[in-house]
Design a protein around this motif. Structure first.
Motif, PDB file in Angstrom:
ATOM      1  N   THR A  52      31.395  45.464  86.012  1.00 35.35           N
ATOM      2  CA  THR A  52      32.189  45.468  84.779  1.00 35.35           C
ATOM      3  C   THR A  52      31.801  46.645  83.895  1.00 35.35           C
ATOM      4  O   THR A  52      32.672  47.314  83.315  1.00 35.35           O
ATOM      5  N   GLN A  53      30.494  46.879  83.787  1.00 32.27           N
ATOM      6  CA  GLN A  53      30.051  48.002  82.951  1.00 32.27           C
ATOM      7  C   GLN A  53      30.653  49.313  83.442  1.00 32.27           C
ATOM      8  O   GLN A  53      31.050  50.167  82.653  1.00 32.27           O
ATOM      9  N   MET A  54      30.743  49.445  84.776  1.00 33.27           N
ATOM     10  CA  MET A  54      31.299  50.700  85.319  1.00 33.27           C
ATOM     11  C   MET A  54      32.810  50.787  85.106  1.00 33.27           C
ATOM     12  O   MET A  54      33.316  51.801  84.634  1.00 33.27           O
ATOM     13  N   TRP A  55      33.533  49.718  85.443  1.00 29.86           N
ATOM     14  CA  TRP A  55      35.002  49.770  85.319  1.00 29.86           C
ATOM     15  C   TRP A  55      35.428  49.882  83.855  1.00 29.86           C
ATOM     16  O   TRP A  55      36.278  50.706  83.512  1.00 29.86           O
ATOM     17  N   LEU A  56      34.861  49.054  82.998  1.00 29.10           N
ATOM     18  CA  LEU A  56      35.292  49.097  81.599  1.00 29.10           C
ATOM     19  C   LEU A  56      34.766  50.353  80.893  1.00 29.10           C
ATOM     20  O   LEU A  56      35.404  50.854  79.963  1.00 29.10           O
ATOM     21  N   GLY A  57      33.637  50.870  81.356  1.00 26.27           N
ATOM     22  CA  GLY A  57      33.141  52.139  80.812  1.00 26.27           C
ATOM     23  C   GLY A  57      34.150  53.251  81.075  1.00 26.27           C
ATOM     24  O   GLY A  57      34.510  54.021  80.179  1.00 26.27           O
ATOM     25  N   LEU A  58      34.629  53.280  82.314  1.00 28.94           N
ATOM     26  CA  LEU A  58      35.628  54.295  82.676  1.00 28.94           C
ATOM     27  C   LEU A  58      36.947  54.028  81.951  1.00 28.94           C
ATOM     28  O   LEU A  58      37.620  54.969  81.513  1.00 28.94           O
ATOM     29  N   ALA A  59      37.295  52.767  81.788  1.00 26.36           N
ATOM     30  CA  ALA A  59      38.528  52.428  81.074  1.00 26.36           C
ATOM     31  C   ALA A  59      38.481  52.988  79.651  1.00 26.36           C
ATOM     32  O   ALA A  59      39.461  53.585  79.173  1.00 26.36           O
ATOM     33  N   GLY A  60      37.346  52.808  78.988  1.00 26.40           N
ATOM     34  CA  GLY A  60      37.196  53.333  77.621  1.00 26.40           C
ATOM     35  C   GLY A  60      37.352  54.850  77.591  1.00 26.40           C
ATOM     36  O   GLY A  60      37.984  55.412  76.683  1.00 26.40           O
ATOM     37  N   GLU A  61      36.796  55.481  78.614  1.00 27.01           N
ATOM     38  CA  GLU A  61      36.884  56.948  78.709  1.00 27.01           C
ATOM     39  C   GLU A  61      38.346  57.389  78.862  1.00 27.01           C
ATOM     40  O   GLU A  61      38.818  58.298  78.169  1.00 27.01           O
ATOM     41  N   VAL A  62      39.053  56.730  79.761  1.00 20.59           N
ATOM     42  CA  VAL A  62      40.441  57.095  80.034  1.00 20.59           C
ATOM     43  C   VAL A  62      41.325  56.801  78.820  1.00 20.59           C
ATOM     44  O   VAL A  62      42.229  57.559  78.484  1.00 20.59           O
ATOM     45  N   GLN A  63      41.049  55.711  78.145  1.00 21.97           N
ATOM     46  CA  GLN A  63      41.828  55.344  76.969  1.00 21.97           C
ATOM     47  C   GLN A  63      41.672  56.392  75.859  1.00 21.97           C
ATOM     48  O   GLN A  63      42.616  56.665  75.115  1.00 21.97           O
ATOM     49  N   GLY A  64      40.456  56.963  75.749  1.00 20.08           N
ATOM     50  CA  GLY A  64      40.248  58.064  74.816  1.00 20.08           C
ATOM     51  C   GLY A  64      40.238  57.671  73.350  1.00 20.08           C
ATOM     52  O   GLY A  64      40.536  58.482  72.473  1.00 20.08           O
ATOM     53  N   GLU A  65      39.902  56.411  73.046  1.00 20.19           N
ATOM     54  CA  GLU A  65      39.820  56.001  71.638  1.00 20.19           C
ATOM     55  C   GLU A  65      38.376  55.732  71.221  1.00 20.19           C
ATOM     56  O   GLU A  65      38.119  55.064  70.216  1.00 20.19           O
ATOM     57  N   GLY A  66      37.466  56.207  72.026  1.00 21.08           N
ATOM     58  CA  GLY A  66      36.048  56.063  71.689  1.00 21.08           C
ATOM     59  C   GLY A  66      35.503  54.667  71.897  1.00 21.08           C
ATOM     60  O   GLY A  66      34.467  54.306  71.331  1.00 21.08           O
ATOM     61  N   LYS A  67      36.187  53.852  72.704  1.00 17.69           N
ATOM     62  CA  LYS A  67      35.701  52.480  72.898  1.00 17.69           C
ATOM     63  C   LYS A  67      34.716  52.395  74.061  1.00 17.69           C
ATOM     64  O   LYS A  67      34.919  53.019  75.101  1.00 17.69           O
ATOM     65  N   SER A  68      33.685  51.585  73.862  1.00 16.92           N
ATOM     66  CA  SER A  68      32.698  51.383  74.927  1.00 16.92           C
ATOM     67  C   SER A  68      33.125  50.208  75.792  1.00 16.92           C
ATOM     68  O   SER A  68      34.044  49.450  75.437  1.00 16.92           O
ATOM     69  N   ALA A  69      32.411  50.045  76.906  1.00 12.45           N
ATOM     70  CA  ALA A  69      32.661  48.871  77.760  1.00 12.45           C
ATOM     71  C   ALA A  69      32.457  47.589  76.947  1.00 12.45           C
ATOM     72  O   ALA A  69      33.209  46.620  77.081  1.00 12.45           O
ATOM     73  N   ASP A  70      31.429  47.570  76.088  1.00 10.69           N
ATOM     74  CA  ASP A  70      31.190  46.380  75.260  1.00 10.69           C
ATOM     75  C   ASP A  70      32.354  46.122  74.301  1.00 10.69           C
ATOM     76  O   ASP A  70      32.755  44.973  74.103  1.00 10.69           O
ATOM     77  N   ASP A  71      32.881  47.190  73.687  1.00 10.12           N
ATOM     78  CA  ASP A  71      34.033  46.996  72.773  1.00 10.12           C
ATOM     79  C   ASP A  71      35.175  46.319  73.529  1.00 10.12           C
ATOM     80  O   ASP A  71      35.819  45.408  73.014  1.00 10.12           O
ATOM     81  N   LEU A  72      35.419  46.800  74.754  1.00  4.34           N
ATOM     82  CA  LEU A  72      36.541  46.241  75.516  1.00  4.34           C
ATOM     83  C   LEU A  72      36.254  44.804  75.957  1.00  4.34           C
ATOM     84  O   LEU A  72      37.142  43.956  75.964  1.00  4.34           O
ATOM     85  N   ALA A  73      35.015  44.529  76.298  1.00  6.83           N
ATOM     86  CA  ALA A  73      34.698  43.173  76.761  1.00  6.83           C
ATOM     87  C   ALA A  73      34.704  42.164  75.623  1.00  6.83           C
ATOM     88  O   ALA A  73      35.184  41.044  75.778  1.00  6.83           O
ATOM     89  N   PHE A  74      34.169  42.563  74.496  1.00  6.43           N
ATOM     90  CA  PHE A  74      33.888  41.564  73.455  1.00  6.43           C
ATOM     91  C   PHE A  74      34.883  41.558  72.298  1.00  6.43           C
ATOM     92  O   PHE A  74      34.850  40.645  71.474  1.00  6.43           O
ATOM     93  N   LEU A  75      35.734  42.565  72.218  1.00  2.00           N
ATOM     94  CA  LEU A  75      36.594  42.645  71.029  1.00  2.00           C
ATOM     95  C   LEU A  75      38.086  42.665  71.348  1.00  2.00           C
ATOM     96  O   LEU A  75      38.897  43.030  70.504  1.00  2.00           O
ATOM     97  N   ARG A  76      38.468  42.275  72.557  1.00  2.00           N
ATOM     98  CA  ARG A  76      39.899  42.101  72.834  1.00  2.00           C
ATOM     99  C   ARG A  76      40.226  40.609  72.816  1.00  2.00           C
ATOM    100  O   ARG A  76      39.380  39.784  73.127  1.00  2.00           O
ATOM    101  N   ASP A  77      41.457  40.295  72.488  1.00  4.32           N
ATOM    102  CA  ASP A  77      41.880  38.894  72.527  1.00  4.32           C
ATOM    103  C   ASP A  77      42.501  38.594  73.899  1.00  4.32           C
ATOM    104  O   ASP A  77      42.734  39.504  74.703  1.00  4.32           O
ATOM    105  N   ALA A  78      42.780  37.326  74.126  1.00  4.87           N
ATOM    106  CA  ALA A  78      43.205  36.881  75.460  1.00  4.87           C
ATOM    107  C   ALA A  78      44.385  37.671  76.010  1.00  4.87           C
ATOM    108  O   ALA A  78      44.404  38.032  77.189  1.00  4.87           O
ATOM    109  N   TRP A  79      45.379  37.986  75.160  1.00  3.32           N
ATOM    110  CA  TRP A  79      46.574  38.658  75.688  1.00  3.32           C
ATOM    111  C   TRP A  79      46.297  40.070  76.187  1.00  3.32           C
ATOM    112  O   TRP A  79      47.117  40.635  76.896  1.00  3.32           O
TER     113      TRP A  79
END
Lengths: 253, 325
Positions: A52-79
């Motif tokens: 998860t750390q690797m996939w979401l880390g890369l996701a944050g990079e590709v998204q380009g909004e400065g989000k970390s893997a933790d931001d994506l894991a812990f601060l998104r809602d269900a939808w």
């Protein structure tokens, strides 16, 4: 949808699958039927969280909004979660947990093998590393499904029940959409429908050895990997997983 | 009670063999499973190693309590790795105990029906995230203090298990200290959590070394046999001396108004824990005793069909293999 938007969605799908399943498996800690299983379940959960750390880390990079893997894991809602419904299903008994693991591992190992040939070097590198771990997960969950399916009458009945319950969640893993078409065209990831034949062969082999009968239905519950409709279970999982980050915003841990 | 039993059994042993055995211990020789040993030595070791193994297993529960709520992916991964190590320690220790002629299943049954104990510390709850740091820092810290000398214990398999375990425990303690340090340096709420954790875990950690030497029923014979290397009070003092400066570095206050450095002795003076609370916990009246044992019993009972199923499958395969030959 731009290529990067599709790429971001694809990475969320990979990372959310491992995050949510890792969470579910970690719920077993200290409660497994035998000590070796406590160790193996913790080890599986640990691998999945690492992936998860690797996939979401890369996701944050590709998204380009400065989000970390933790931001994506812990601060998104269900939808905003993009995992398949299968991985958010509750653990049930040990048999259901291991059946869920096997049905996912079989898909995961085939997917990661294909992703090693991804034209995106970062994806190929993650697939290479994760693939080694998942080969072991599949070996273990497959052996356990066989052992319990072909064990006692009770263990057989429980495993059949687990398979019947979870089978309608299998089809979603092979449903392609515009995101997948874009990824396939870019050579980043295969179209999921192309994995089904290998999957059916693998799962068929193991379940036959387990003396279990695959339900005669291809009906598939859907809505996880595009976020349209998760199960009721996901929200409860997130309330636990995200609680500290939500309750104390901005703190570092 | 147990010490009395050990004593009466020890006297049944051949006096000549006892003298020769003690000479080997005094010469720092390792005792191996097939060597002759007094019945009391065997029983004491089974009790001690079994209790240690059970502590590793029950210890998964208070830490597992926070895995699903760990605040970052990294903390979650570290905690999973740690709990996995603890289960692994349980496995080595059960194997060491098995060399003394008791099976893992027998030991498990004795844990589940209350005939055997586990460390009293795991009967305390983990209530906020800083508790996970405190468990690593204080509980694993105290455990290491106990276990480092046991690397030199007289029984070979136990000594070897301890060498392996101590390596991993020191990583556990470092990660715990790092986790609580992050909080002590964090927001006011995080600092409050860290202080709250220290307040609740300080005295139970001191209790981990067991009652004061004058009240410890097992000490004297165990020390002669080198099953125990230091006294409870020596280890407790060493732990306090090591931990006080660490707490000061964190800016946290140890909940003991009488704690002070004693220039003359070269050690900290500190308050004894409330031993009546300790004996209550040992008797089953700690905050989590009932829940911890219930959780272990449920895991064992719910898992019966799994163990039976896997065993039945293994037997079928064996039978098929024999038939094919």
């Amino acid at each position: 949808m731009t290529r990067d938007e599709a790429f971001f969605q694809f990475l969320l799908r990979m990372g959310d699958n491992t995050l949510i399943l890792g969470h579910r498996v970690s719920e077993w800690c200290g409660h497994a039927p035998v000590l070796e299983e406590d160790i193996a379940l913790a080890n599986t959960a640990l691998d999945l969280i690492g992936q998860t750390q690797m996939w979401l880390g890369l996701a944050g990079e590709v998204q380009g909004e400065g989000k970390s893997a933790d931001d994506l894991a812990f601060l998104r809602d269900a939808w905003d979660f993009r995992n398949v419904l299968l991985v958010e299903m509750p653990n049930g008994d040990f048999g259901r947990t291991l059946m869920r693991q096997f049905l996912f591992d079989a898909w995961h190992s085939i997917m990661l093998t294909r992703l090693r040939d991804s034209k995106d070097a970062r994806v190929a590198a993650i697939a290479e590393k994760a693939g080694k771990e998942v080969t072991y997960h599949l070996e273990r969950s497959g052996d356990t499904v066989i052992g319990l399916g072909d064990g006692t009458d009770e263990s057989h009945a429980r495993m059949q029940e687990a398979l019947d319950y979870l089978w309608p969640y299998v089809g979603e893993m092979f449903e392609g959409d515009a995101v997948d078409a874009e990824m396939a065209e870019a050579g980043i990831a295969p179209d999921p429908s192309g994995l089904r034949a290998d999957y059916d062969a693998l799962v068929g082999r193991v379940l036959a050895k387990a003396t279990l009968t695959i339900p005669d239905s291809r009906f598939a519950h859907k809505g996880g990997r595009n976020g349209r409709m998760h199960t009721e279970h996901l929200g409860h999982l997130l309330t636990q997983m995200q609680w500290l980050q939500r309750a104390y915003p901005g703190a570092t841990w | 009670m147990y010490a009395q039993m050990i004593k009466s059994e020890a006297t049944k042993d051949d006096p000549e063999k006892l003298v020769a055995f003690q000479a080997r211990i005094d010469a720092d020789e390792k005792i191996e499973p097939k060597d002759w040993m007094p019945e009391g030595y065997r029983k004491t070791l089974i009790r001690q190693i079994g209790q240690h193994a059970h502590s590793e297993i029950v210890g998964q529960l208070p830490e597992g309590n926070w895995i699903t709520r760990a605040p970052t992916l990294e903390r979650k991964a570290i905690l999973l790795a740690k709990v996995q190590d603890e289960a692994g320690h349980g496995l080595y220790l059960y194997c060491a105990a098995e060399t003394l002629g008791v099976s893992r299943d027998e030991l498990t049954e004795m844990l589940l029906d209350g005939r055997m104990k586990y460390s009293s510390i795991f009967n305390y709850p983990t209530l906020n995230w800083a508790d996970i740091g405190a468990v690593g820092w204080l509980v694993d810290g105290a455990a290491i203090m106990n276990q480092v000398p046991l690397q030199r214990t007289s029984f070979g398999p136990y000594s070897r298990a301890m060498i392996r375990i101590c390596k991993e425990e020191s990583f556990h303690q470092r990660q715990g200290y790092d986790a609580i340090r992050k909080m002590a340096e964090g927001t006011p709420e995080q600092k409050k959590m860290a202080q709250d954790a220290l307040n609740r875990f300080w005295y139970p950690s001191l209790m981990m070394f067991g009652p004061s030497d004058k009240d410890s029923v097992h000490s004297e014979q165990s020390m002669a046999w080198k099953i125990k290397i230091n006294t409870n009070d020596e280890l407790r003092q060493k732990f306090v001396d090591q931990t006080v400066p660490q707490a000061e570095y964190l800016g946290l206050t140890i909940p003991d108004p009488d704690l002070k450095w004693n220039e003359e002795s070269g050690h900290y003076d500190f308050s004894e824990p409330d031993w009546s609370e300790f004996f209550d916990v040992i008797k089953g009246n700690g905050p989590c005793n009932v829940d911890r044992l219930a959780a272990r019993n449920k895991a064992w009972d719910d898992g019966k069909w799994v163990r039976d199923g896997l065993l039945a499958h293994a037997q079928k395969r064996k039978a098929a293999k024999v038939a094919a030959e």
